[in-house]
Design a protein around this motif. Structure first.
Motif, PDB file in Angstrom:
ATOM      1  N   PHE A  28      77.756   6.423  58.705  1.00  0.00           N
ATOM      2  CA  PHE A  28      78.700   7.040  57.769  1.00  0.00           C
ATOM      3  C   PHE A  28      78.001   8.068  56.885  1.00  0.00           C
ATOM      4  O   PHE A  28      78.619   9.044  56.463  1.00  0.00           O
ATOM      5  N   ALA A  29      76.717   7.846  56.615  1.00  0.00           N
ATOM      6  CA  ALA A  29      75.964   8.842  55.848  1.00  0.00           C
ATOM      7  C   ALA A  29      75.928  10.174  56.585  1.00  0.00           C
ATOM      8  O   ALA A  29      76.010  11.243  55.966  1.00  0.00           O
ATOM      9  N   THR A  30      75.833  10.107  57.914  1.00  0.00           N
ATOM     10  CA  THR A  30      75.871  11.330  58.717  1.00  0.00           C
ATOM     11  C   THR A  30      77.188  12.065  58.532  1.00  0.00           C
ATOM     12  O   THR A  30      77.224  13.290  58.375  1.00  0.00           O
ATOM     13  N   ILE A  31      78.291  11.292  58.550  1.00  0.00           N
ATOM     14  CA  ILE A  31      79.612  11.887  58.346  1.00  0.00           C
ATOM     15  C   ILE A  31      79.702  12.510  56.963  1.00  0.00           C
ATOM     16  O   ILE A  31      80.230  13.622  56.784  1.00  0.00           O
ATOM     17  N   ALA A  32      79.186  11.807  55.959  1.00  0.00           N
ATOM     18  CA  ALA A  32      79.228  12.327  54.586  1.00  0.00           C
ATOM     19  C   ALA A  32      78.428  13.613  54.459  1.00  0.00           C
ATOM     20  O   ALA A  32      78.837  14.545  53.752  1.00  0.00           O
ATOM     21  N   ILE A  33      77.289  13.690  55.146  1.00  0.00           N
ATOM     22  CA  ILE A  33      76.478  14.917  55.111  1.00  0.00           C
ATOM     23  C   ILE A  33      77.245  16.074  55.737  1.00  0.00           C
ATOM     24  O   ILE A  33      77.218  17.210  55.238  1.00  0.00           O
ATOM     25  N   ILE A  34      77.946  15.800  56.836  1.00  0.00           N
ATOM     26  CA  ILE A  34      78.738  16.852  57.479  1.00  0.00           C
ATOM     27  C   ILE A  34      79.785  17.392  56.510  1.00  0.00           C
ATOM     28  O   ILE A  34      79.986  18.606  56.385  1.00  0.00           O
ATOM     29  N   PHE A  35      80.448  16.485  55.780  1.00  0.00           N
ATOM     30  CA  PHE A  35      81.484  16.907  54.851  1.00  0.00           C
ATOM     31  C   PHE A  35      80.893  17.540  53.587  1.00  0.00           C
ATOM     32  O   PHE A  35      81.631  18.074  52.765  1.00  0.00           O
ATOM     33  N   GLY A  36      79.595  17.471  53.448  1.00  0.00           N
ATOM     34  CA  GLY A  36      78.965  18.210  52.369  1.00  0.00           C
ATOM     35  C   GLY A  36      78.923  19.699  52.638  1.00  0.00           C
ATOM     36  O   GLY A  36      78.631  20.490  51.733  1.00  0.00           O
ATOM     37  N   HIS A  37      79.223  20.079  53.906  1.00  0.00           N
ATOM     38  CA  HIS A  37      79.184  21.489  54.286  1.00  0.00           C
ATOM     39  C   HIS A  37      80.542  22.002  54.754  1.00  0.00           C
ATOM     40  O   HIS A  37      80.669  23.180  55.090  1.00  0.00           O
ATOM     41  N   THR A  38      81.533  21.145  54.832  1.00  0.00           N
ATOM     42  CA  THR A  38      82.863  21.568  55.261  1.00  0.00           C
ATOM     43  C   THR A  38      83.914  20.664  54.629  1.00  0.00           C
ATOM     44  O   THR A  38      83.623  19.505  54.302  1.00  0.00           O
ATOM     45  N   ARG A  39      85.118  21.177  54.486  1.00  0.00           N
ATOM     46  CA  ARG A  39      86.193  20.400  53.866  1.00  0.00           C
ATOM     47  C   ARG A  39      86.941  19.554  54.892  1.00  0.00           C
ATOM     48  O   ARG A  39      87.506  18.519  54.551  1.00  0.00           O
ATOM     49  N   THR A  40      86.944  20.002  56.142  1.00  0.00           N
ATOM     50  CA  THR A  40      87.628  19.264  57.201  1.00  0.00           C
ATOM     51  C   THR A  40      86.747  19.206  58.438  1.00  0.00           C
ATOM     52  O   THR A  40      85.881  20.069  58.647  1.00  0.00           O
ATOM     53  N   LEU A  41      86.993  18.201  59.263  1.00  0.00           N
ATOM     54  CA  LEU A  41      86.269  18.022  60.518  1.00  0.00           C
ATOM     55  C   LEU A  41      87.303  17.826  61.618  1.00  0.00           C
ATOM     56  O   LEU A  41      87.958  16.799  61.680  1.00  0.00           O
ATOM     57  N   GLY A  42      87.471  18.858  62.432  1.00  0.00           N
ATOM     58  CA  GLY A  42      88.511  18.788  63.453  1.00  0.00           C
ATOM     59  C   GLY A  42      89.896  18.695  62.848  1.00  0.00           C
ATOM     60  O   GLY A  42      90.813  18.143  63.457  1.00  0.00           O
ATOM     61  N   GLY A  43      90.049  19.244  61.639  1.00  0.00           N
ATOM     62  CA  GLY A  43      91.332  19.192  60.968  1.00  0.00           C
ATOM     63  C   GLY A  43      91.555  17.930  60.154  1.00  0.00           C
ATOM     64  O   GLY A  43      92.595  17.794  59.505  1.00  0.00           O
ATOM     65  N   PHE A  44      90.580  17.010  60.127  1.00  0.00           N
ATOM     66  CA  PHE A  44      90.692  15.755  59.398  1.00  0.00           C
ATOM     67  C   PHE A  44      89.867  15.824  58.121  1.00  0.00           C
ATOM     68  O   PHE A  44      88.753  16.354  58.112  1.00  0.00           O
ATOM     69  N   THR A  45      90.391  15.263  57.051  1.00  0.00           N
ATOM     70  CA  THR A  45      89.671  15.213  55.783  1.00  0.00           C
ATOM     71  C   THR A  45      88.639  14.091  55.810  1.00  0.00           C
ATOM     72  O   THR A  45      88.597  13.284  56.753  1.00  0.00           O
ATOM     73  N   LEU A  46      87.832  14.014  54.762  1.00  0.00           N
ATOM     74  CA  LEU A  46      86.834  12.951  54.668  1.00  0.00           C
ATOM     75  C   LEU A  46      87.505  11.582  54.642  1.00  0.00           C
ATOM     76  O   LEU A  46      87.047  10.646  55.308  1.00  0.00           O
ATOM     77  N   ALA A  47      88.588  11.436  53.890  1.00  0.00           N
ATOM     78  CA  ALA A  47      89.275  10.145  53.813  1.00  0.00           C
ATOM     79  C   ALA A  47      89.840   9.734  55.162  1.00  0.00           C
ATOM     80  O   ALA A  47      89.760   8.559  55.553  1.00  0.00           O
ATOM     81  N   GLU A  48      90.407  10.691  55.891  1.00  0.00           N
ATOM     82  CA  GLU A  48      90.970  10.387  57.209  1.00  0.00           C
ATOM     83  C   GLU A  48      89.873  10.023  58.208  1.00  0.00           C
ATOM     84  O   GLU A  48      90.028   9.089  59.004  1.00  0.00           O
ATOM     85  N   THR A  49      88.761  10.743  58.159  1.00  0.00           N
ATOM     86  CA  THR A  49      87.641  10.422  59.042  1.00  0.00           C
ATOM     87  C   THR A  49      87.036   9.069  58.677  1.00  0.00           C
ATOM     88  O   THR A  49      86.646   8.293  59.557  1.00  0.00           O
ATOM     89  N   ALA A  50      86.959   8.779  57.381  1.00  0.00           N
ATOM     90  CA  ALA A  50      86.471   7.468  56.944  1.00  0.00           C
ATOM     91  C   ALA A  50      87.400   6.363  57.417  1.00  0.00           C
ATOM     92  O   ALA A  50      86.949   5.249  57.747  1.00  0.00           O
ATOM     93  N   PHE A  51      88.691   6.641  57.468  1.00  0.00           N
ATOM     94  CA  PHE A  51      89.653   5.665  57.984  1.00  0.00           C
ATOM     95  C   PHE A  51      89.379   5.373  59.458  1.00  0.00           C
ATOM     96  O   PHE A  51      89.405   4.215  59.886  1.00  0.00           O
ATOM     97  N   LEU A  52      89.111   6.419  60.225  1.00  0.00           N
ATOM     98  CA  LEU A  52      88.764   6.223  61.640  1.00  0.00           C
ATOM     99  C   LEU A  52      87.451   5.452  61.762  1.00  0.00           C
ATOM    100  O   LEU A  52      87.330   4.523  62.573  1.00  0.00           O
ATOM    101  N   TYR A  53      86.464   5.850  60.961  1.00  0.00           N
ATOM    102  CA  TYR A  53      85.170   5.169  60.998  1.00  0.00           C
ATOM    103  C   TYR A  53      85.316   3.693  60.651  1.00  0.00           C
ATOM    104  O   TYR A  53      84.780   2.818  61.345  1.00  0.00           O
ATOM    105  N   GLY A  54      86.027   3.395  59.568  1.00  0.00           N
ATOM    106  CA  GLY A  54      86.161   2.010  59.127  1.00  0.00           C
ATOM    107  C   GLY A  54      86.934   1.153  60.100  1.00  0.00           C
ATOM    108  O   GLY A  54      86.542   0.019  60.388  1.00  0.00           O
ATOM    109  N   SER A  55      88.019   1.684  60.651  1.00  0.00           N
ATOM    110  CA  SER A  55      88.814   0.903  61.591  1.00  0.00           C
ATOM    111  C   SER A  55      88.047   0.633  62.883  1.00  0.00           C
ATOM    112  O   SER A  55      88.101  -0.473  63.439  1.00  0.00           O
ATOM    113  N   SER A  56      87.303   1.628  63.357  1.00  0.00           N
ATOM    114  CA  SER A  56      86.472   1.418  64.542  1.00  0.00           C
ATOM    115  C   SER A  56      85.348   0.431  64.260  1.00  0.00           C
ATOM    116  O   SER A  56      85.051  -0.450  65.076  1.00  0.00           O
TER     117      SER A  56
END
Length: 254
Positions: A28-56
């Protein structure tokens, strides 16, 4: 027995749980670092990506806690100790799953659960009884799907002797892939994750339904509810593979 032996040294147990959680938190730290340089990842926000990460992470954490010991079956096949399991009045599957049961795996589950809860506090979702119900259904179904992968991988070890890494490519590999938005991957890969190796039903399909996002392949919205059916299907296939593998066991020897 394994749980009692682990809890005998409580400080050591807590240290291993915390260490396990910290190791998985690096993902998850890797994901957080990515969002330190962009607001969205594939159109998903940090909270939405964290939701995918947590559920998986919760799904693989539950499966790993209950069935993670299955990846050690190859060692038992090689040294012939499966013979001892066959003469006991307990299913071989239960014995192998309980062998060296590792409570330290609670660290992965706890860390993913914390991220999941955090994401839920940040998401802008219009919760309904249906979407609220879909959340625990997604977690249980995802754990069952990963559990089926563990079981099928263990069944392969009756033939291959040591196929733990093949099994890991579907369990840990599938978990890593579903931690990220499906929009990051090629359409062919997403199609394979839906129709061939159904890791998309671990969290992608139900999570997209919860988040109100379109299906990656343009499928109807009700496919987000198919995770339980997919879990039952893959568990049934894994059960057949396990029975076939166990019947093929002929002890060890040169």
């Amino acid at each position: 027995m394994w749980s009692r032996s682990t809890l005998t040294y409580r400080v050591s147990f807590l240290m291993t749980v915390v260490g396990n959680a910290c190791m998985t938190a690096l993902d998850f730290a890797t994901i957080a670092i990515i969002f330190g340089h962009t607001r969205t990842l594939g159109g998903f926000t940090l909270a939405e990506t964290a939701f995918l990460y947590g559920s998986s992470g919760v799904a693989i954490g539950l499966a790993d806690l209950l069935l993670g010991s299955l990846d050690g079956l190859g060692r038992r096949v090689r040294d012939g100790t499966v013979d001892a399991l066959l003469v006991r009045p307990v299913p071989v599957f239960a014995q192998v799953a309980a062998d060296r049961f590792a409570l330290r795996r609670l660290g992965r589950l706890t860390q993913a659960g914390v991220v999941l809860v955090w994401s839920l506090t940040r998401l802008n979702v219009a919760w309904t009884p249906g979407t609220a119900l879909l959340l625990p259904v997604m977690a249980v179904s995802g754990a069952a799907i990963f559990g089926a992968f563990y079981t099928a991988g263990a069944a392969l070890q009756f033939r291959a002797g040591d196929a733990a890494e093949v099994q890991n490519s579907f369990t840990y590999g599938g978990s890593t892939m579903t931690q990220y938005p499906p929009t990051l991957f090629a359409r062919e890969l997403v199609r394979g994750a839906v129709f061939v190796v159904p890791v998309a039903f671990v969290n992608w399909m139900p999570a997209l339904r919860i988040l109100g996002r379109p299906e990656p392949l343009g499928l109807p919205g009700w496919t987000g509810w198919l995770s339980p059916a997919v879990a039952v299907a893959v568990c049934a296939l894994a059960g057949l593979a396990w029975r076939a593998g166990l019947r093929s066991y002929r002890s060890t020897g040169s």
